[in-house]
Design a protein around this motif. Structure first.
Motif, mmCIF file in Angstrom:
data_model
loop_
_atom_site.group_PDB
_atom_site.id
_atom_site.type_symbol
_atom_site.label_atom_id
_atom_site.label_comp_id
_atom_site.label_asym_id
_atom_site.label_seq_id
_atom_site.Cartn_x
_atom_site.Cartn_y
_atom_site.Cartn_z
ATOM 1 N N TYR A 168 0.763 -1.324 0.017
ATOM 2 C CA TYR A 168 0.005 -0.200 0.002
ATOM 3 C C TYR A 168 0.852 1.210 -0.120
ATOM 4 C CZ TYR A 168 -3.174 3.426 1.801
ATOM 5 O OH TYR A 168 -3.741 4.697 2.174
ATOM 6 N N PHE A 169 1.887 1.161 0.843
ATOM 7 C CA PHE A 169 2.846 2.559 0.643
ATOM 8 C C PHE A 169 3.990 1.986 -0.420
ATOM 9 C CE2 PHE A 169 0.916 2.505 4.852
ATOM 10 C CZ PHE A 169 0.816 3.758 5.218
ATOM 11 N N GLN A 170 3.807 1.191 -1.195
ATOM 12 C CA GLN A 170 4.746 1.411 -2.442
ATOM 13 C C GLN A 170 6.076 0.732 -2.193
ATOM 14 O OE1 GLN A 170 3.372 4.517 -5.396
ATOM 15 N NE2 GLN A 170 3.147 5.213 -3.224
ATOM 16 N N ASN A 171 6.045 -0.071 -0.834
ATOM 17 C CA ASN A 171 7.321 -0.397 -0.558
ATOM 18 C C ASN A 171 7.432 -1.753 -1.197
ATOM 19 O OD1 ASN A 171 7.023 1.501 1.247
ATOM 20 N ND2 ASN A 171 9.186 1.085 1.679
ATOM 21 N N GLU A 172 7.486 -2.146 -2.280
ATOM 22 C CA GLU A 172 7.100 -3.355 -3.184
ATOM 23 C C GLU A 172 8.258 -4.356 -2.964
ATOM 24 O OE1 GLU A 172 5.004 -6.155 -5.407
ATOM 25 O OE2 GLU A 172 4.200 -4.104 -4.837
ATOM 26 N N GLU A 173 9.471 -4.045 -2.985
ATOM 27 C CA GLU A 173 10.565 -4.893 -2.831
ATOM 28 C C GLU A 173 10.744 -5.287 -1.453
ATOM 29 O OE1 GLU A 173 15.541 -4.821 -3.313
ATOM 30 O OE2 GLU A 173 14.413 -3.129 -3.964
ATOM 31 N N THR A 174 10.397 -4.519 -0.331
ATOM 32 C CA THR A 174 10.649 -5.026 0.846
ATOM 33 C C THR A 174 9.328 -5.920 1.306
ATOM 34 O OG1 THR A 174 11.721 -2.955 1.648
ATOM 35 C CG2 THR A 174 10.690 -4.234 3.457
ATOM 36 N N ALA A 175 8.167 -5.651 0.461
ATOM 37 C CA ALA A 175 6.799 -6.249 0.815
ATOM 38 C C ALA A 175 7.427 -7.721 0.353
ATOM 39 C CB ALA A 175 5.858 -5.795 0.032
ATOM 40 N N ARG A 176 7.939 -7.971 -0.913
ATOM 41 C CA ARG A 176 7.855 -9.141 -1.329
ATOM 42 C C ARG A 176 8.893 -9.954 -0.467
ATOM 43 N NH1 ARG A 176 4.728 -11.174 -4.957
ATOM 44 N NH2 ARG A 176 3.855 -9.698 -6.315
ATOM 45 N N LYS A 177 9.822 -9.426 0.106
ATOM 46 C CA LYS A 177 10.795 -10.119 1.077
ATOM 47 C C LYS A 177 10.098 -11.038 2.138
ATOM 48 C CE LYS A 177 14.833 -7.541 -0.155
ATOM 49 N NZ LYS A 177 15.944 -6.720 0.201
ATOM 50 N N LEU A 178 8.882 -10.276 2.577
ATOM 51 C CA LEU A 178 8.218 -10.831 3.754
ATOM 52 C C LEU A 178 7.636 -12.266 3.396
ATOM 53 C CD1 LEU A 178 6.457 -7.751 5.269
ATOM 54 C CD2 LEU A 178 8.569 -8.815 5.882
ATOM 55 N N LEU A 179 7.140 -12.483 2.237
ATOM 56 C CA LEU A 179 6.355 -13.485 1.843
ATOM 57 C C LEU A 179 7.089 -14.883 1.979
ATOM 58 C CD1 LEU A 179 4.432 -12.139 -1.266
ATOM 59 C CD2 LEU A 179 3.508 -12.589 1.348
#
Length: 198
Positions: free
Chosen positions: A86-97
């Protein structure tokens, strides 16, 4: 774990409650969290995940009022993924999965939900347990990405309706952005669902 998770969410959304234009002020196309906010959010999220998983290791059959502990752990990771996206931290978001979130029951349930839909359907869901496994399958496994999963519990928030209208695989919403921000919030979910269509 719940306290850490709630505080992480508070860190990212605290300003939203006093600002009706919060969604519009998120800069498009770039990470919207400051480095300090991102660091604080991740620290609290990691603590939440740690304690949820630790509880799962100690008692895999532990049940909360929402679900079994492994699915609560999985839901918390998906919530963090969606928040960062949502906050467009896409790269960091993907690392959580992670590769193996959710129990086989929820994975099969999610597949059945998605497979019940026609091509390019819109599927309305309600809570974490019938939404996050579907989004997980779509994001991690690439499964039935043609289906747009719309969460009714979030359809009383302007930022989510605006996301549905403008981002990714959009849905047909004819209300103006101004009307969504100023008039729609506060209606019941059923009312909103009925009023989306042209």
């Amino acid at each position: 774990a719940r306290a850490y998770s709630s505080y992480a969410r508070y860190l990212t959304r605290a300003s939203e409650f006093g600002d009706p234009l919060f969604y519009e002020k998120i800069p498009k196309g770039s990470n919207a969290m400051s480095p300090d906010l991102l660091s604080a959010y991740l620290a609290h999220h990691q603590q939440a995940s740690h304690f949820y998983y630790r509880l799962y290791q100690q008692n895999p059959k532990f049940e909360t009022f929402v679900s079994d502990i492994y699915n609560v752990y999985s839901n918390d990771i998906m919530d963090a993924f969606l928040t960062l996206r949502y906050f467009q931290n896409e790269e960091t978001a993907r690392k959580l999965l992670k590769d193996k979130l959710f129990t086989p029951f929820y994975i099969e349930m999610a597949k059945n939900y998605l497979n019940s839909c026609d091509k390019d359907a819109i599927l309305f869901t309600n809570g974490d347990n019938d939404t996050f496994p579907l989004w997980y399958l779509q994001e991690v496994k690439g499964f039935r990405k043609d289906v747009r999963v719309v969460n009714l519990s979030l359809l009383n928030t302007d930022w989510y309706i605006l996301q549905m209208k403008h981002e990714g695989k959009t849905i047909p919403i004819n209300f103006s952005d101004e009307y969504i921000r100023n008039r729609l919030c506060g209606h019941t979910n059923d009312d909103l669902a009925l009023r989306i269509w042209p």
